[in-house]
Design a protein around this motif. Structure first.
Motif, PDB file in Angstrom:
ATOM      1  N   MET A   1       0.853  -1.171   0.000  1.00 28.46           N
ATOM      2  CA  MET A   1       0.000   0.000   0.000  1.00 28.46           C
ATOM      3  C   MET A   1       0.897   1.232   0.000  1.00 28.46           C
ATOM      4  N   PHE A   2       0.380   2.328  -0.513  1.00 26.95           N
ATOM      5  CA  PHE A   2       1.138   3.565  -0.617  1.00 26.95           C
ATOM      6  C   PHE A   2       0.308   4.724  -0.065  1.00 26.95           C
ATOM      7  N   ILE A   3       0.932   5.566   0.741  1.00 23.52           N
ATOM      8  CA  ILE A   3       0.283   6.759   1.286  1.00 23.52           C
ATOM      9  C   ILE A   3       1.036   7.974   0.786  1.00 23.52           C
ATOM     10  N   SER A   4       0.300   8.923   0.237  1.00 22.69           N
ATOM     11  CA  SER A   4       0.859  10.219  -0.134  1.00 22.69           C
ATOM     12  C   SER A   4       0.092  11.267   0.648  1.00 22.69           C
ATOM     13  N   SER A  37      -0.127   1.363  -4.836  1.00 24.55           N
ATOM     14  CA  SER A  37       1.295   1.653  -4.997  1.00 24.55           C
ATOM     15  C   SER A  37       1.451   3.057  -5.564  1.00 24.55           C
ATOM     16  N   GLU A  38       2.674   3.524  -5.624  1.00 27.71           N
ATOM     17  CA  GLU A  38       2.926   4.849  -6.184  1.00 27.71           C
ATOM     18  C   GLU A  38       2.534   4.902  -7.655  1.00 27.71           C
ATOM     19  N   GLU A  39       2.726   3.799  -8.364  1.00 27.82           N
ATOM     20  CA  GLU A  39       2.398   3.740  -9.787  1.00 27.82           C
ATOM     21  C   GLU A  39       0.921   3.473 -10.034  1.00 27.82           C
ATOM     22  N   SER A  40       0.307   2.655  -9.198  1.00 26.85           N
ATOM     23  CA  SER A  40      -1.089   2.269  -9.355  1.00 26.85           C
ATOM     24  C   SER A  40      -1.947   3.111  -8.410  1.00 26.85           C
ATOM     25  N   LYS A  41      -2.459   4.238  -8.900  1.00 28.07           N
ATOM     26  CA  LYS A  41      -3.142   5.215  -8.054  1.00 28.07           C
ATOM     27  C   LYS A  41      -4.619   4.908  -7.817  1.00 28.07           C
ATOM     28  N   TYR A  42      -5.174   3.926  -8.507  1.00 34.12           N
ATOM     29  CA  TYR A  42      -6.590   3.578  -8.345  1.00 34.12           C
ATOM     30  C   TYR A  42      -6.736   2.076  -8.199  1.00 34.12           C
ATOM     31  N   PRO A  43      -7.683   1.626  -7.404  1.00 35.85           N
ATOM     32  CA  PRO A  43      -8.624   2.384  -6.593  1.00 35.85           C
ATOM     33  C   PRO A  43      -7.892   3.130  -5.479  1.00 35.85           C
ATOM     34  N   CYS A  44      -8.554   4.175  -4.944  1.00 38.52           N
ATOM     35  CA  CYS A  44      -7.908   4.956  -3.895  1.00 38.52           C
ATOM     36  C   CYS A  44      -8.929   5.522  -2.923  1.00 38.52           C
ATOM     37  N   LEU A  45      -8.403   5.890  -1.763  1.00 45.98           N
ATOM     38  CA  LEU A  45      -9.142   6.687  -0.798  1.00 45.98           C
ATOM     39  C   LEU A  45      -8.445   8.027  -0.711  1.00 45.98           C
ATOM     40  N   SER A  46      -9.206   9.079  -0.778  1.00 47.09           N
ATOM     41  CA  SER A  46      -8.707  10.426  -0.560  1.00 47.09           C
ATOM     42  C   SER A  46      -9.329  10.898   0.751  1.00 47.09           C
ATOM     43  N   ILE A  47      -8.491  11.312   1.692  1.00 51.47           N
ATOM     44  CA  ILE A  47      -8.972  11.699   3.020  1.00 51.47           C
ATOM     45  C   ILE A  47      -8.486  13.104   3.339  1.00 51.47           C
ATOM     46  N   LEU A  48      -9.406  13.967   3.688  1.00 54.16           N
ATOM     47  CA  LEU A  48      -9.066  15.279   4.238  1.00 54.16           C
ATOM     48  C   LEU A  48      -9.313  15.188   5.731  1.00 54.16           C
ATOM     49  N   MET A 101     -10.232   6.899   9.814  1.00 54.33           N
ATOM     50  CA  MET A 101      -9.118   5.981  10.056  1.00 54.33           C
ATOM     51  C   MET A 101      -9.569   4.540   9.882  1.00 54.33           C
ATOM     52  N   GLU A 102     -10.745   4.216  10.404  1.00 52.64           N
ATOM     53  CA  GLU A 102     -11.291   2.869  10.242  1.00 52.64           C
ATOM     54  C   GLU A 102     -11.469   2.530   8.762  1.00 52.64           C
ATOM     55  N   CYS A 103     -11.935   3.495   7.970  1.00 51.59           N
ATOM     56  CA  CYS A 103     -12.073   3.297   6.517  1.00 51.59           C
ATOM     57  C   CYS A 103     -10.734   2.982   5.878  1.00 51.59           C
ATOM     58  N   PHE A 107      -9.669  -0.330   3.925  1.00 46.67           N
ATOM     59  CA  PHE A 107      -9.230  -0.222   2.538  1.00 46.67           C
ATOM     60  C   PHE A 107      -7.938  -1.008   2.310  1.00 46.67           C
ATOM     61  N   PHE A 108      -7.061  -1.050   3.291  1.00 45.14           N
ATOM     62  CA  PHE A 108      -5.816  -1.810   3.171  1.00 45.14           C
ATOM     63  C   PHE A 108      -6.100  -3.267   2.825  1.00 45.14           C
ATOM     64  N   GLN A 109      -7.152  -3.821   3.422  1.00 43.24           N
ATOM     65  CA  GLN A 109      -7.472  -5.237   3.237  1.00 43.24           C
ATOM     66  C   GLN A 109      -8.096  -5.550   1.883  1.00 43.24           C
ATOM     67  N   SER A 110      -8.948  -4.644   1.370  1.00 42.64           N
ATOM     68  CA  SER A 110      -9.743  -5.011   0.194  1.00 42.64           C
ATOM     69  C   SER A 110      -9.562  -4.116  -1.028  1.00 42.64           C
ATOM     70  N   GLN A 111      -9.134  -2.894  -0.834  1.00 46.12           N
ATOM     71  CA  GLN A 111      -9.083  -1.867  -1.874  1.00 46.12           C
ATOM     72  C   GLN A 111     -10.455  -1.606  -2.511  1.00 46.12           C
ATOM     73  N   ASN A 112     -11.515  -1.961  -1.790  1.00 43.70           N
ATOM     74  CA  ASN A 112     -12.882  -1.635  -2.187  1.00 43.70           C
ATOM     75  C   ASN A 112     -13.391  -0.508  -1.295  1.00 43.70           C
ATOM     76  N   ALA A 113     -14.545   0.048  -1.650  1.00 43.02           N
ATOM     77  CA  ALA A 113     -15.158   1.072  -0.803  1.00 43.02           C
ATOM     78  C   ALA A 113     -15.466   0.441   0.552  1.00 43.02           C
ATOM     79  N   PRO A 114     -14.884   0.957   1.627  1.00 48.69           N
ATOM     80  CA  PRO A 114     -15.113   0.372   2.948  1.00 48.69           C
ATOM     81  C   PRO A 114     -16.583   0.409   3.341  1.00 48.69           C
ATOM     82  N   GLY A 115     -17.028  -0.615   4.041  1.00 49.59           N
ATOM     83  CA  GLY A 115     -18.419  -0.711   4.460  1.00 49.59           C
ATOM     84  C   GLY A 115     -18.673  -0.154   5.850  1.00 49.59           C
ATOM     85  N   CYS A 116     -17.661   0.430   6.476  1.00 51.19           N
ATOM     86  CA  CYS A 116     -17.789   0.879   7.868  1.00 51.19           C
ATOM     87  C   CYS A 116     -18.445   2.252   8.010  1.00 51.19           C
TER      88      CYS A 116
END
Length: 122
Positions: A1-4, A37-48, A101-103, A107-116
């Motif tokens: 997983m990659f965090i920017s 990953s840094e190269e594979s930007k999708y699927p992604c979560l964007s968090i503000l 944070m829970e989302c 997301f780390f586990q599935s890379q799908n939209a979290p259900g939480c």
């Protein structure tokens, strides 16, 4: 997983490493992007994140596909500013930072939209 984020970019090889970097990112007002990953930007979560508030967006692919936004208090009508006013967000999208944070951890586990959390469509 990659965090920017506004404080740096972090490749994460384990859930523990990912969680530790997220916790650092959540300690200040920040824009966070989580992807495979840094190269594979999708699927992604964007968090503000700002203090104890956050907004989460999920993007399945770059163009099209599922695009979702966190759904908080449906009666909230204000605008909330994030990242020193760079983003103005409808208040109904704001959720507790702990839920964001829970989302991110889910997301780390599935890379799908979290259900939480509840989601709205973009």
């Amino acid at each position: 997983m990659f965090i920017s984020s506004n404080i740096g970019s972090f490749p994460c090889n384990s859930l523990e490493e990912y969680k530790a970097h997220l916790e650092t990112c959540f300690q200040q007002e920040n824009e966070i992007w989580c992807s495979q990953s840094e190269e594979s930007k999708y699927p992604c979560l964007s968090i503000l994140v700002k203090s104890d508030q956050a907004v989460v967006n999920y993007f399945e692919v770059e163009d099209g596909g599922e695009m979702l936004v966190s759904f908080g208090d449906e009666d909230a009508e204000d605008i909330v500013s994030f990242c020193d006013g760079q983003y103005e967000i409808a208040a109904w999208q704001v959720i507790p930072a702990s839920d964001a944070m829970e989302c991110a951890l889910e997301f780390f586990q599935s890379q799908n939209a979290p259900g939480c959390i509840d989601w709205g469509e973009l």
